[in-house]
Scaffold this motif. Structure first.
Motif, PDB file in Angstrom:
ATOM      1  N   GLN A 176      58.956  39.917  39.791  1.00  0.00           N
ATOM      2  CA  GLN A 176      59.186  38.907  38.780  1.00  0.00           C
ATOM      3  C   GLN A 176      60.011  39.526  37.666  1.00  0.00           C
ATOM      4  O   GLN A 176      59.814  40.667  37.301  1.00  0.00           O
ATOM      5  N   GLU A 190      52.722  35.653  30.877  1.00  0.00           N
ATOM      6  CA  GLU A 190      52.650  34.772  32.047  1.00  0.00           C
ATOM      7  C   GLU A 190      52.465  35.583  33.323  1.00  0.00           C
ATOM      8  O   GLU A 190      51.643  35.243  34.180  1.00  0.00           O
ATOM      9  N   ALA A 191      53.265  36.636  33.464  1.00  0.00           N
ATOM     10  CA  ALA A 191      53.156  37.472  34.670  1.00  0.00           C
ATOM     11  C   ALA A 191      51.802  38.162  34.724  1.00  0.00           C
ATOM     12  O   ALA A 191      51.189  38.289  35.797  1.00  0.00           O
ATOM     13  N   TYR A 242      48.963  37.062  33.388  1.00  0.00           N
ATOM     14  CA  TYR A 242      47.982  36.023  33.711  1.00  0.00           C
ATOM     15  C   TYR A 242      47.966  35.773  35.220  1.00  0.00           C
ATOM     16  O   TYR A 242      46.904  35.673  35.844  1.00  0.00           O
ATOM     17  N   THR A 243      49.146  35.682  35.809  1.00  0.00           N
ATOM     18  CA  THR A 243      49.253  35.456  37.254  1.00  0.00           C
ATOM     19  C   THR A 243      48.624  36.599  38.036  1.00  0.00           C
ATOM     20  O   THR A 243      47.884  36.387  39.005  1.00  0.00           O
ATOM     21  N   ASP A 252      44.819  36.435  37.714  1.00  0.00           N
ATOM     22  CA  ASP A 252      44.273  35.258  38.379  1.00  0.00           C
ATOM     23  C   ASP A 252      44.306  35.397  39.893  1.00  0.00           C
ATOM     24  O   ASP A 252      43.407  34.923  40.590  1.00  0.00           O
ATOM     25  N   GLN A 253      45.344  36.050  40.410  1.00  0.00           N
ATOM     26  CA  GLN A 253      45.510  36.170  41.859  1.00  0.00           C
ATOM     27  C   GLN A 253      45.005  37.506  42.403  1.00  0.00           C
ATOM     28  O   GLN A 253      45.148  37.778  43.598  1.00  0.00           O
ATOM     29  N   LYS A 289      45.984  40.721  41.732  1.00  0.00           N
ATOM     30  CA  LYS A 289      47.080  41.607  42.119  1.00  0.00           C
ATOM     31  C   LYS A 289      46.903  43.021  41.556  1.00  0.00           C
ATOM     32  O   LYS A 289      46.083  43.265  40.672  1.00  0.00           O
ATOM     33  N   TRP A 342      43.369  34.952  29.777  1.00  0.00           N
ATOM     34  CA  TRP A 342      42.871  34.754  31.139  1.00  0.00           C
ATOM     35  C   TRP A 342      41.341  34.857  31.172  1.00  0.00           C
ATOM     36  O   TRP A 342      40.664  34.035  31.812  1.00  0.00           O
TER      37      TRP A 342
END
Length: 898
Positions: free
Chosen positions: A3, A32-33, A35-36, A39-40, A42, A65
């Motif tokens: 990203q 944003e990155a 948070y992603t 959440d996922q 990673k 988050w």
């Protein structure tokens, strides 16, 4: 998964991250990155240059988050608890409408199954809710429970001892009560059975588990970086609400003057644990009338470990965010230990701030009560994470320490032989046997003064198995020995034993005085000989020996033996023989850091690895992540540019000097007079046109000394001094702050006075005290000069072994061996850290001059951070480069940056 900052977030979603001010676009992209990634689940690699607000982005992104995640769990629990009947009715209705053709018994079965599942889930949620309500109360009563259980265990042990004494009769020796705690508990077997003295603690640890509190563990390299992070949390929108615990070592958090004065971390740990043991013994014997009649010196206990005060400070820690200094102040005001109160606050905390060692080392994690299952880990300043893990799990111990540990354990065994069970004696004998073998590999013998034993100088690098064969201890099961160390706590017992007898060699208690004197005087005499330093040691060796000597080096021996249990292919042992046995040493080198990082990435929900400069990341992913079992699809990379406009930075690759001499600082050419003088001319010309401060980095201390000596003899140093006052990186870390202060004041004075000198010139070394963590903002670093390429010493046996290991176990990329790639990456990581000292905020500007034509190679340029690489210009001659630097600063003078 890659990203970048461009187009990553939508305008409508940018406001969901609370921020103390309007964030930059790259900060919104970062959050944003992040948070992603959380959440996922990673493993994220985040690169954000210093000065772009990385810490604040980490805080606001991660805590947003966490807030959403906790809110989602609450809503889900409320939905399940408030309307189970409605949900079951809905399932029935859905089944009846969507499947009219099914037989009634099928519909009934589906409905009952849905109801059972719903009930089971509701029961689980109810249990969790009750746990949440009871947890804090359990913490409050935990210490009292532990005390009661320990007291009962002690009474049981005492009953067993009395029975044993009655059987042994007059042959058994009666000990003073103070010595009872020095004897290791009965070691029952080699299986998973736990000695009585440890059962209570382990059970309590299980009870204290806080599965329902999702935590963010944030770790960084230094305590100053952790303090900065805590200050950012305090200033953030979450500062008033988040439950944050700041962990540290006893060296950072202890307020007991008697312990603090020891200085040495291990000595402080030993003294603190001894005081805690004395405290429990004192409580257990408080009601014993015999104790009151007994004459003797009272054992020291810690006055800052009162249970009620610890409970109160634990709650205070959770209510308000505090840094280490504020914790110390609060502890002194309330007469309460910050070290233990912060650890008691871990279960209920949302954010735990801690140093690298406490997170990356499994044993330290366990001792601190840190459980990573399904939690979040953020590792900041992680550019050297692989090397850090390797260093933490490597171990080095000297011949003097081996001999000292052997003598102490021998005296201990002799003193308490009649009280030690067969299993204990067996393992103590095994440890003594191993120590004899380790000393033998250094060319010495135990039982003799290591300062008077001479050895044949030389070094040898062996695999773990070959080393064990050489030491003739390959028949010893080190895994069982390691387990015995952990369960029996023999290292701590030995520390208490040595503290009791060291110095005097005489037991002052009544009973068999002459016999006990004979048993202990050897220990005192031997320890005294270790303090007599040989007359032919250098000043550097003397300085090392003048450091505080720990009561017992057995803990270092334990760490070394633990290291030898690594897989044979993952480590090496370096035998370094000096002329004297006491100065010889054994060093374990960890070659595969991934074996210790694997548990973290496997247990955690998500792991974020962040830094200002993470390039190059290819070897990082290969050596640490892929080797730890992380798949490519679980990795998320994010890299953003700088907040400064492109015209505020001028990176230059300078291939030649003013006289046309090509700049190439290889081992063969860098010491020539022509190369050193050409470098001086480059620096002199730059000092003529650069305002404020110039920081010049050399590849090593040795080369800095050599080139400065040459410049002084040729007059170049005097010419530099006429334009810039010269400062040099100090040898001692304690002097760094003073040098930086003088450097800063000089620049400010020159700027205001308008004298002949236009600022200051600071000579530093790559990888030194000023190449990381130092802020050269604004006039402190208008120009960063990198002399040569700081390649590591390729002749180092450790580095050669690491290269060979990578070549054997890692894939070759683009035809290049992993070993050679390691050399280049180590060099460029060091360069990136050094040149990153400049440009610290949006309005800052600076010039970066890379003095070596090898920087112009495409592969090398690709290893620079993107925000620097995109603006880099290569100049094959000096004239155009000089003109561009002059023009750069003229424009800044005429049009100051915003």
């Amino acid at each position: 998964m890659q990203q970048s900052e461009s187009g990553l977030i939508m305008e409508s979603r940018s406001s969901r991250f609370p921020f103390p001010f309007q964030p930059y676009t790259i900060q919104e992209s970062f959050m944003e990155a992040l948070y992603t990634a959380l959440d996922q689940g990673k493993v994220g690699i985040f690169e954000s240059p210093t000065g772009t607000g990385k810490s604040l982005s980490l805080i606001c992104g991660a805590l947003t988050w966490l807030r959403d995640y906790e809110e989602q769990k609450k809503l889900e629990a409320a939905r399940l608890l408030d309307g189970p009947e409605k949900k079951c009715d809905a399932v029935k209705e859905e089944n009846s409408t969507s499947q009219p053709s099914e037989p009634d018994w099928v519909s009934e079965f589906v409905q009952k199954k849905a109801e059972r599942d719903m009930v089971n889930k509701l029961k689980d949620e109810e249990l969790k809710r009750k746990k949440r309500e009871e947890r804090l109360e359990m913490i409050r009563h935990n210490a009292q429970l532990r005390y009661a259980m320990k007291r009962k265990a002690s009474e049981d042990d005492e009953a067993v001892k009395l029975l044993q004494l009655s059987r042994e009769g007059a042959e058994s020796e009666t000990l003073n009560p103070e010595e009872e705690g020095l004897i290791v508990a009965e070691y029952e077997s080699d299986d998973e059975a736990t000695p009585k003295s440890r059962v209570c603690d382990e059970d309590d640890d299980e009870d204290l588990e806080e599965d329902h509190v999702t935590k963010i563990y944030y770790c960084s390299r230094t305590h100053s970086q952790l303090a900065q992070f805590v200050h950012e949390v305090q200033k953030s929108p979450y500062g008033a609400a988040v439950r944050l615990v700041n962990l540290g070592s006893r060296q950072n958090l202890c307020i007991n003057p008697e312990v603090v004065r020891l200085g040495n971390v291990q000595m402080m740990n030993d003294r603190c644990l001894e005081m805690q043991k004395n405290k429990h013994e004192k409580q257990e014997k408080a009601s014993d009338s015999e104790t009151k009649r007994r004459r003797g010196v009272a054992k020291a206990t810690c006055p800052f470990s009162g249970f009620e005060n610890l409970m109160a400070m634990r709650d205070e820690v959770l209510v308000k965010v505090r840094d280490v200094e504020q914790l110390l102040q609060h502890g002194r005001e309330t007469h309460t230990c910050p070290y233990y109160s912060t650890r008691m606050a871990i279960p209920a905390a949302q954010v735990v701030v801690l140093p690298y060692q406490s997170l990356l080392h499994a044993s330290t994690r366990k001792a601190s009560g840190i459980k990573l299952k399904d939690q979040i880990v953020i590792i900041d300043e992680a550019h050297n994470l692989t090397d850090t893990i390797s260093a933490i799990h490597s171990a080095e111990i000297s011949g003097a320490q081996f001999c000292r540990a052997h003598s102490q354990l021998s005296q201990y065994c002799e003193r308490y032989r009649s009280r030690l069970k067969a299993k204990n004696l067996m393992y103590i004998k095994q440890i003594l046997f191993v120590l004899e073998g380790l000393v033998r590999t250094l060319g010495g013998k135990v039982g003799q003064n290591p300062n008077t034993q001479s050895c044949q100088p030389g070094s040898e690098l062996l695999t773990i198995n070959d080393f064990l064969f050489k030491a003739q201890v390959d028949n010893i099961n080190l895994f069982k020995v390691q387990k015995y160390f952990e369960k029996s706590m023999i290292s701590h017992k030995l520390c208490g034993f040595v503290e009791k007898y060291e110095g005097s060699g005489v037991n002052t208690h009544s009973g068999s005085k002459n016999k006990e004197n004979r048993r202990t005087e050897g220990l005192g005499r031997f320890l005294q000989t270790l303090q007599n330093k040989p007359t032919d040691v250098s000043e550097q060796q003397m300085a090392v020996e003048d450091k505080p000597i720990m009561a017992s080096p057995m803990m270092q021996v334990e760490s070394f033996l633990f290291a030898l249990t690594n897989s044979n292919k993952d480590g090496r042992v370096m035998i370094q023989r000096q002329e004297c046995l006491s100065q010889s040493s054994l060093k374990f080198l960890l070659l595969n850091a991934a074996v210790h990082f694997a548990q973290i990435v496997q247990e955690c929900r998500a792991v974020i690895i962040a830094g200002g400069t993470m390039q190059p990341v290819a070897d990082f992913k290969e050596q640490l992540l892929f080797s730890a079992g992380v798949t490519e699809d679980r990795i998320l990379e994010f890299s953003c540019g700088h907040v400064i406009p492109p015209e505020n930075i001028l990176p230059i690759v300078l291939c030649a000097g003013p006289s046309g001499q090509q700049l190439e600082f290889t081992f063969q050419t860098r010491d020539t007079p022509q190369m050193m003088e050409e470098t001086g001319r480059v620096l002199s010309n730059l000092c003529n046109i650069v305002p404020g401060g110039v920081v010049c980095f050399f590849p090593s201390y040795e080369y800095e000394k050599r080139i400065l000596g040459h410049w002084e003899s040729t007059g170049i140093l005097q010419r530099l001094q006429s334009k810039k006052k010269i400062f040099q990186e100090p040898k001692k870390a304690s002097q760094v702050e003073q040098v930086l202060s003088d450097y800063s004041k000089c620049i400010q004075r020159c700027s205001n006075a308008g004298s002949g000198q236009t600022g200051a010139l600071l000579f530093s070394v790559v990888g030194g005290k000023m190449s990381e963590g130092i802020n050269f903002s604004d006039d402190l670093g208008r120009c960063i000069v990198m002399v040569g390429m700081p390649y590591p010493n390729i002749k180092s046996p450790e580095l050669q072994e690491k290269m060979a290991y990578l070549d054997k176990h890692m894939p070759h990329i683009d035809g290049k061996s992993p070993g050679k790639a390691l050399i280049e990456n180590l060099c460029m990581k060091a360069v990136n850290q050094s040149i990153g000292r400049a440009i610290r905020h949006r309005g800052d500007y600076a010039c970066i001059v890379l003095c070596d034509h090898r920087y112009a190679r495409s592969g090398t340029l690709q290893k620079l951070p993107e925000w620097i690489r995109s603006s880099t210009h290569t100049h094959t001659t000096f004239g155009p480069a000089f003109a561009s630097v002059r023009r750069f600063f003229l424009e800044k003078r005429q049009r100051p940056p915003l």
